[in-house]
Write an enzyme that holds these catalytic residues in place. Sequence first.
Site, mmCIF file in Angstrom:
data_model
loop_
_atom_site.group_PDB
_atom_site.id
_atom_site.type_symbol
_atom_site.label_atom_id
_atom_site.label_comp_id
_atom_site.label_asym_id
_atom_site.label_seq_id
_atom_site.Cartn_x
_atom_site.Cartn_y
_atom_site.Cartn_z
ATOM 1 N N GLY A 39 0.810 -1.213 0.000
ATOM 2 C CA GLY A 39 0.000 0.000 0.000
ATOM 3 C C GLY A 39 0.836 1.253 0.000
ATOM 4 O O GLY A 39 0.340 2.342 -0.299
ATOM 5 N N CYS A 42 1.038 6.231 0.775
ATOM 6 C CA CYS A 42 -0.329 6.768 0.734
ATOM 7 C C CYS A 42 -1.245 6.036 1.696
ATOM 8 O O CYS A 42 -1.905 6.641 2.535
ATOM 9 C CB CYS A 42 -0.890 6.681 -0.683
ATOM 10 S SG CYS A 42 -2.639 7.118 -0.783
ATOM 11 N N LYS A 51 -6.712 11.308 6.483
ATOM 12 C CA LYS A 51 -8.148 11.588 6.373
ATOM 13 C C LYS A 51 -8.899 11.073 7.603
ATOM 14 O O LYS A 51 -9.911 11.656 8.003
ATOM 15 C CB LYS A 51 -8.727 10.955 5.102
ATOM 16 C CG LYS A 51 -8.039 11.397 3.824
ATOM 17 C CD LYS A 51 -7.848 12.903 3.750
ATOM 18 C CE LYS A 51 -6.838 13.306 2.717
ATOM 19 N NZ LYS A 51 -5.436 13.203 3.145
ATOM 20 N N ALA A 182 -0.785 21.362 0.191
ATOM 21 C CA ALA A 182 -1.887 20.564 0.725
ATOM 22 C C ALA A 182 -1.535 19.903 2.047
ATOM 23 O O ALA A 182 -2.329 19.919 2.998
ATOM 24 C CB ALA A 182 -2.308 19.516 -0.302
ATOM 25 N N ILE A 269 7.645 20.868 3.110
ATOM 26 C CA ILE A 269 8.207 21.687 2.026
ATOM 27 C C ILE A 269 8.452 20.881 0.744
ATOM 28 O O ILE A 269 9.250 21.275 -0.095
ATOM 29 C CB ILE A 269 9.523 22.355 2.468
ATOM 30 C CG1 ILE A 269 10.534 21.305 2.945
ATOM 31 C CG2 ILE A 269 9.254 23.385 3.559
ATOM 32 C CD1 ILE A 269 11.920 21.861 3.191
ATOM 33 N N ALA A 318 -1.750 10.254 -5.399
ATOM 34 C CA ALA A 318 -1.977 8.811 -5.471
ATOM 35 C C ALA A 318 -2.761 8.426 -6.709
ATOM 36 O O ALA A 318 -2.448 7.436 -7.386
ATOM 37 C CB ALA A 318 -2.716 8.344 -4.218
ATOM 38 N N HIS A 443 -31.962 18.267 -6.588
ATOM 39 C CA HIS A 443 -32.208 19.296 -5.570
ATOM 40 C C HIS A 443 -32.806 18.639 -4.331
ATOM 41 O O HIS A 443 -33.682 17.780 -4.442
ATOM 42 C CB HIS A 443 -33.173 20.342 -6.116
ATOM 43 C CG HIS A 443 -33.594 21.358 -5.092
ATOM 44 N ND1 HIS A 443 -32.788 22.417 -4.726
ATOM 45 C CD2 HIS A 443 -34.723 21.453 -4.348
ATOM 46 C CE1 HIS A 443 -33.412 23.134 -3.808
ATOM 47 N NE2 HIS A 443 -34.596 22.570 -3.557
#
Length: 464
Positions: A39, A42, A51, A182, A269, A318, A443
Amino acid sequence: MADTYDLVILGSGPGGYVAAIRASQLGLKVAIVERERLGGICLNWGCIPTKALLRTSEIYHYMQNAESYGLKADNVGFDLAKVVDRSRKVAGQLNAGVKGLMKKNKVTVVEGVGTVTAKGKLSVKQGDKTVELEAKNIIVATGARARDLPFAKADGERIWTYRHAMVPTEMPTKLLVIGSGAIGVEFASFYNDMGADVTIVEMLPRILPVEDEEVSAFMDKALTKQGIKLLTQTGLEGLAPSANGVTAKIKHKDGKVASEEFSHAIIAIGIVPNTENIGLEALGVETDRGHIKTNGYGRTNVDGIWAIGDVTGAPWLAHKASHEGIIAVEKIAGGSPHQMDKANIPGCTYSRPQVASVGMTEAKAKEAGYELKVGKFPFIGNGKAIALGEAEGFVKTVFDAKTGELLGAHMVGAEVTELIQGYVVARQLETTEAELMETVFAHPTLSEMMHESVLAAYGRAIHY
């Protein structure tokens, strides 16, 4: 005697393991070599566990502001060890999932440190033992690592990289984040929401410098309002750790240098490609500032050697690595895949608020000579956003005025990292403003803002 395969992949991150699965689907005999955990960065130390942390800080923020939703939540707090443990369990679950996928797709996993020794040959060191592999084609998917400051290497105690910042043993009280891309903004958002006093230092004139200028300006105001201190056009001239904290020498935009004390610092950085000591130099594989040079299919200048993902250069994402892996494998298998189009790769920042984009910024489109039609629609004009209590943000679309081509889309606000895919599909299908205008959006949804932004570009916005 060497084990022989049709394809050997060096590295099992989102580029490597996806490439292995697709190769197996195409009937190739595949082996994948991994020195740490399936993996890659990431899944184990990047996209996924961060996350999980950000979800925790988001919920904590809502708990602290429960009253605005008519709810009561007294004595709100957190257990840092349990927060970290949840994040690691999420990563562990997905690592196990990749193991299962390798087995399901009959991909041979070879654990150890791999080195390309010649065309079609790869040696894997497993402690005192060495395994030899042979394949007509080798894909290098070794990824990248965090870049250190030349004058202050991360020690894991007071000076952190993203890996250290994901498994803190203590909560920073006053945190310095160096870099506002990010990764820097996501960690600043997490730690700020969890109660730390956060400062971001950025050398360039604005934060999130690759994003549209209006998005950067909005994020500047939003993060400042949340209590994060933003220092742009500001350099770092020293970073000295001690037992109790870290002293930063900060050169402000006026040229003055001042020392400031922090409990911890995160270095964000950029990255360094993992191209050293894997045999590329001896084979004459061309690189550019350490990144492997490839064509649009992942092919290097050396026959039989391919490369994908972070090791090939920006954007370091990723999903870019995964798509590159599929393109390379399909080409190896004799197919005719489309070359990678980096202009259609979305970028996402999972801070609070979120940021997402694809294609050209307004400034880049003007520089390229386009005559533009630009539309913007604010979250405050959307019923779903107001109902969610997330009425801050906007959606911006940039069109070629002559052809109606969607040149770029830029969003900031709640859940925009999910919404952006609509514009990515639109660009992939070469959709113009006409098709987007005639599309029916459900909607009430946040996605209605995408429609309104397109309409706004042509003076037809309904709700604002």
